[in-house]
Design a protein around this motif. Sequence first.
Motif, mmCIF file in Angstrom:
data_model
loop_
_atom_site.group_PDB
_atom_site.id
_atom_site.type_symbol
_atom_site.label_atom_id
_atom_site.label_comp_id
_atom_site.label_asym_id
_atom_site.label_seq_id
_atom_site.Cartn_x
_atom_site.Cartn_y
_atom_site.Cartn_z
ATOM 1 N N ARG A 52 64.597 5.897 -28.076
ATOM 2 C CA ARG A 52 63.617 6.953 -28.388
ATOM 3 C C ARG A 52 64.319 8.246 -28.790
ATOM 4 O O ARG A 52 63.857 8.957 -29.688
ATOM 5 C CB ARG A 52 62.681 7.185 -27.191
ATOM 6 C CG ARG A 52 61.536 8.133 -27.532
ATOM 7 C CD ARG A 52 60.504 8.234 -26.417
ATOM 8 N NE ARG A 52 61.087 8.768 -25.200
ATOM 9 C CZ ARG A 52 60.452 8.804 -24.034
ATOM 10 N NH1 ARG A 52 59.228 8.332 -23.921
ATOM 11 N NH2 ARG A 52 61.032 9.304 -22.963
ATOM 12 N N LYS A 148 60.108 13.703 -28.762
ATOM 13 C CA LYS A 148 60.290 14.299 -27.434
ATOM 14 C C LYS A 148 61.049 15.628 -27.577
ATOM 15 O O LYS A 148 62.238 15.748 -27.275
ATOM 16 C CB LYS A 148 61.009 13.324 -26.492
ATOM 17 C CG LYS A 148 60.777 13.668 -25.023
ATOM 18 C CD LYS A 148 61.125 12.491 -24.142
ATOM 19 C CE LYS A 148 61.258 12.861 -22.677
ATOM 20 N NZ LYS A 148 60.032 13.282 -22.026
ATOM 21 N N GLU A 181 47.071 12.911 -23.276
ATOM 22 C CA GLU A 181 47.980 12.406 -22.235
ATOM 23 C C GLU A 181 48.103 13.461 -21.151
ATOM 24 O O GLU A 181 47.461 14.505 -21.220
ATOM 25 C CB GLU A 181 49.347 12.061 -22.841
ATOM 26 C CG GLU A 181 50.011 13.227 -23.555
ATOM 27 C CD GLU A 181 51.275 12.845 -24.304
ATOM 28 O OE1 GLU A 181 51.953 11.887 -23.928
ATOM 29 O OE2 GLU A 181 51.584 13.554 -25.287
ATOM 30 N N SER A 184 53.050 15.936 -18.675
ATOM 31 C CA SER A 184 54.383 15.309 -18.769
ATOM 32 C C SER A 184 54.296 13.840 -18.357
ATOM 33 O O SER A 184 55.146 13.330 -17.637
ATOM 34 C CB SER A 184 55.394 16.064 -17.894
ATOM 35 O OG SER A 184 54.971 16.047 -16.552
ATOM 36 N N SER A 185 53.255 13.181 -18.828
ATOM 37 C CA SER A 185 53.037 11.776 -18.447
ATOM 38 C C SER A 185 52.025 11.149 -19.395
ATOM 39 O O SER A 185 51.341 11.860 -20.124
ATOM 40 C CB SER A 185 52.475 11.705 -17.017
ATOM 41 O OG SER A 185 51.235 12.387 -16.958
ATOM 42 N N ASN A 186 51.920 9.833 -19.389
ATOM 43 C CA ASN A 186 50.830 9.145 -20.086
ATOM 44 C C ASN A 186 49.661 8.971 -19.116
ATOM 45 O O ASN A 186 49.859 8.842 -17.909
ATOM 46 C CB ASN A 186 51.306 7.799 -20.635
ATOM 47 C CG ASN A 186 52.266 7.978 -21.804
ATOM 48 O OD1 ASN A 186 53.437 7.633 -21.725
ATOM 49 N ND2 ASN A 186 51.784 8.531 -22.905
ATOM 50 N N LEU A 206 53.258 10.968 -26.676
ATOM 51 C CA LEU A 206 54.622 10.438 -26.559
ATOM 52 C C LEU A 206 54.535 8.961 -26.156
ATOM 53 O O LEU A 206 53.765 8.610 -25.253
ATOM 54 C CB LEU A 206 55.397 11.219 -25.496
ATOM 55 C CG LEU A 206 56.869 10.827 -25.408
ATOM 56 C CD1 LEU A 206 57.649 11.392 -26.595
ATOM 57 C CD2 LEU A 206 57.492 11.322 -24.116
ATOM 58 N N GLY A 208 55.589 6.636 -24.037
ATOM 59 C CA GLY A 208 56.303 6.663 -22.760
ATOM 60 C C GLY A 208 57.097 5.387 -22.513
ATOM 61 O O GLY A 208 56.596 4.286 -22.771
ATOM 62 N N VAL A 209 58.300 5.553 -22.002
ATOM 63 C CA VAL A 209 59.125 4.391 -21.650
ATOM 64 C C VAL A 209 58.511 3.682 -20.436
ATOM 65 O O VAL A 209 58.488 2.452 -20.358
ATOM 66 C CB VAL A 209 60.582 4.838 -21.384
ATOM 67 C CG1 VAL A 209 61.396 3.724 -20.749
ATOM 68 C CG2 VAL A 209 61.230 5.287 -22.700
ATOM 69 N N THR A 210 57.972 4.440 -19.517
ATOM 70 C CA THR A 210 57.338 3.850 -18.326
ATOM 71 C C THR A 210 56.068 3.096 -18.741
ATOM 72 O O THR A 210 55.787 2.000 -18.238
ATOM 73 C CB THR A 210 56.985 4.950 -17.309
ATOM 74 O OG1 THR A 210 58.050 5.890 -17.271
ATOM 75 C CG2 THR A 210 56.745 4.376 -15.922
ATOM 76 N N THR A 244 51.753 7.700 -15.836
ATOM 77 C CA THR A 244 53.084 7.099 -15.799
ATOM 78 C C THR A 244 54.088 8.054 -16.444
ATOM 79 O O THR A 244 53.779 8.712 -17.436
ATOM 80 C CB THR A 244 53.138 5.755 -16.559
ATOM 81 O OG1 THR A 244 52.628 5.937 -17.886
ATOM 82 C CG2 THR A 244 52.352 4.679 -15.856
ATOM 83 N N ALA A 245 55.276 8.122 -15.844
ATOM 84 C CA ALA A 245 56.371 8.942 -16.376
ATOM 85 C C ALA A 245 57.647 8.554 -15.647
ATOM 86 O O ALA A 245 57.592 8.040 -14.516
ATOM 87 C CB ALA A 245 56.094 10.426 -16.164
ATOM 88 N N ALA A 246 58.784 8.834 -16.283
ATOM 89 C CA ALA A 246 60.062 8.465 -15.676
ATOM 90 C C ALA A 246 60.270 9.131 -14.318
ATOM 91 O O ALA A 246 60.844 8.519 -13.417
ATOM 92 C CB ALA A 246 61.208 8.831 -16.615
HETATM 93 N N1 PLP Z 1 53.956 12.158 -22.249
HETATM 94 C C1 PLP Z 1 54.596 13.340 -22.140
HETATM 95 C C2 PLP Z 1 54.024 14.538 -22.818
HETATM 96 C C3 PLP Z 1 55.778 13.446 -21.384
HETATM 97 O O1 PLP Z 1 56.403 14.634 -21.291
HETATM 98 C C4 PLP Z 1 56.271 12.300 -20.727
HETATM 99 C C5 PLP Z 1 57.495 12.364 -19.922
HETATM 100 O O2 PLP Z 1 58.115 13.385 -19.798
HETATM 101 C C6 PLP Z 1 55.574 11.097 -20.855
HETATM 102 C C7 PLP Z 1 54.429 11.052 -21.633
HETATM 103 C C8 PLP Z 1 56.048 9.843 -20.172
HETATM 104 O O3 PLP Z 1 57.180 9.334 -20.807
HETATM 105 P P1 PLP Z 1 58.257 8.475 -20.008
HETATM 106 O O4 PLP Z 1 57.516 7.368 -19.334
HETATM 107 O O5 PLP Z 1 59.177 8.001 -21.061
HETATM 108 O O6 PLP Z 1 58.897 9.410 -19.026
#
Ligand code: PLP
Length: 294
Positions: A52, A148, A181, A184-186, A206, A208-210, A244-246
């Motif tokens: 990513r 990102k 979203e 800072s997460s989905n 975004l 999200g990887v998670t 979900t988020a890292a």
């Molecule tokens: N969406 C946003 C706006 C984010 O900032 C984040 C993580 O920081 C995510 C989604 C989740 O992404 P990930 O699961 O890769 O952490």
Amino acid sequence: MTQMAWVNGVYTAADEARISPFDRGFLFADGVYEVTAVYGGRLVDMERHLDRLERSLRELKFGTMPDRKELEEVHRKLVETNGVDEGYVYLQVTRGAYGARDFVAPEKPRLTIFMFSEKRALIDTASARNGSRIVALPDIRWARRDIKSVGLLAQALAKTEAKARGADDAWLVAPDGQVTEGASSNAWIVTKDGEIITRAISNMILAGVTRHALFDALGQRGGKITERSFTVEEAKAAAEAFTTAATGLVTPVVEIDGVKLGDGKPGAVTRSVQKLYYTAIGADVAKAAPWVNA
Ligand code: PLP
């Protein structure tokens, strides 16, 4: 003990790390970042984070890529040197510093690359146990949320506003009333029929990887996820919700704009998703998160 950081090829004490005030990341938010979770001393989905990162840099036409092997090695070294059993590694790449303020980006940038790590609980947190209370706020970000970017002012203001209103976090809402979203997460909801819904990938959110890892983990068990948008009203009427988020992994949502979801406690589907994800990253759930079974 002072934590070790890494700036442009050099390991340094984190509180002594220095970057030029002329850095384009500082002047124009001309940079991107990744946050990779660490659990049990192992980096969670680092390759997907680096994929990513490279995509973000390509989309911003950086024209130069960091050395991926070196980034992988620094991730591992920081985890080891800083003794991170649970926490994350932060990686930021900007278009560099040139001693002047010029909007026009250089064709061949000298990248600034900064990495540090932090030890912190990811699984046994108050919000993972008890859920978080969300407020819905207008999504005032730029149109390329798939990148990102380090330009996080809208998200920082939304999270600050959420705290000021006595909530834990914010969900962002597009002008058409659909949730994009979390700040800072989905964002995910679960209907009363147990259907798990999250918004489809586009420039609006975004990837999200998670989120991706959860699609894999649920898919392997024959679980189904519906990818579609939903409004704040639908979310408030949902049986359950989660993010979900890292750094938050899977966090139950128990309240939106003061409206309790279900009985106001993390729901059964969310608990099973937490359990699935914790297991996928190598946690012994009975020990690390006995409350998911309670
Ligand atoms: N969406 C946003 C706006 C984010 O900032 C984040 C993580 O920081 C995510 C989604 C989740 O992404 P990930 O699961 O890769 O952490």
